[in-house]
Design a protein around this motif. Structure first.
Motif, PDB file in Angstrom:
ATOM      1  N   GLU A   2       0.849  -1.190   0.000  1.00  0.00           N
ATOM      2  CA  GLU A   2       0.000   0.000   0.000  1.00  0.00           C
ATOM      3  C   GLU A   2       0.883   1.237   0.000  1.00  0.00           C
ATOM      4  N   ILE A   3       0.547   2.186  -0.885  1.00  0.00           N
ATOM      5  CA  ILE A   3       1.277   3.452  -0.962  1.00  0.00           C
ATOM      6  C   ILE A   3       0.281   4.598  -0.896  1.00  0.00           C
ATOM      7  N   LEU A   4       0.791   5.781  -0.671  1.00  0.00           N
ATOM      8  CA  LEU A   4      -0.004   7.000  -0.745  1.00  0.00           C
ATOM      9  C   LEU A   4       0.371   7.665  -2.058  1.00  0.00           C
ATOM     10  N   LEU A   5      -0.531   7.643  -3.028  1.00  0.00           N
ATOM     11  CA  LEU A   5      -0.267   8.171  -4.369  1.00  0.00           C
ATOM     12  C   LEU A   5      -1.093   9.425  -4.590  1.00  0.00           C
ATOM     13  N   ASN A   6      -0.419  10.547  -4.739  1.00  0.00           N
ATOM     14  CA  ASN A   6      -1.080  11.837  -4.934  1.00  0.00           C
ATOM     15  C   ASN A   6      -2.187  12.055  -3.894  1.00  0.00           C
ATOM     16  N   GLY A   7      -1.859  11.698  -2.644  1.00  0.00           N
ATOM     17  CA  GLY A   7      -2.781  11.940  -1.539  1.00  0.00           C
ATOM     18  C   GLY A   7      -3.837  10.871  -1.325  1.00  0.00           C
ATOM     19  N   ARG A  55       3.892   1.832   2.266  1.00  0.00           N
ATOM     20  CA  ARG A  55       3.647   3.146   2.897  1.00  0.00           C
ATOM     21  C   ARG A  55       4.465   4.288   2.292  1.00  0.00           C
ATOM     22  N   ASP A  56       5.105   4.078   1.128  1.00  0.00           N
ATOM     23  CA  ASP A  56       5.780   5.184   0.447  1.00  0.00           C
ATOM     24  C   ASP A  56       4.765   6.261   0.078  1.00  0.00           C
ATOM     25  N   ARG A  57       5.228   7.501   0.069  1.00  0.00           N
ATOM     26  CA  ARG A  57       4.416   8.635  -0.381  1.00  0.00           C
ATOM     27  C   ARG A  57       4.918   9.041  -1.760  1.00  0.00           C
TER      28      ARG A  57
END
Length: 67
Positions: A2-7, A55-57
């Motif tokens: 799971e990542i944070l992609l463009n918020g 968890r990468d942004r």
């Protein structure tokens, strides 16, 4: 992973391991884009060898022409 992609929280398919894989998945690999991973802007060369982690942004910005 799971990542944070463009918020937005995104669950990535298992085969996406590199930034270049992510760009291909979202079909922006052939466009001029700026990619930032955890606050650090990557060069185009770094897209091929930067591994993604849980968890990468990620921020991806591409340019749209218009008039």
């Amino acid at each position: 992973m799971e990542i944070l992609l463009n918020g937005e929280n995104i669950q990535l398919p298992y085969h996406i391991a590199l930034v270049s894989d992510l760009l291909k998945h979202y079909q922006v690999h052939d466009k001029v884009v700026i990619v930032e991973v955890n606050g650090e802007i990557l060069t185009n060369t770094e897209h091929q060898n930067t591994r993604l982690s849980d968890r990468d942004r990620i921020e991806i910005v591409h340019f749209v022409g218009g008039g």
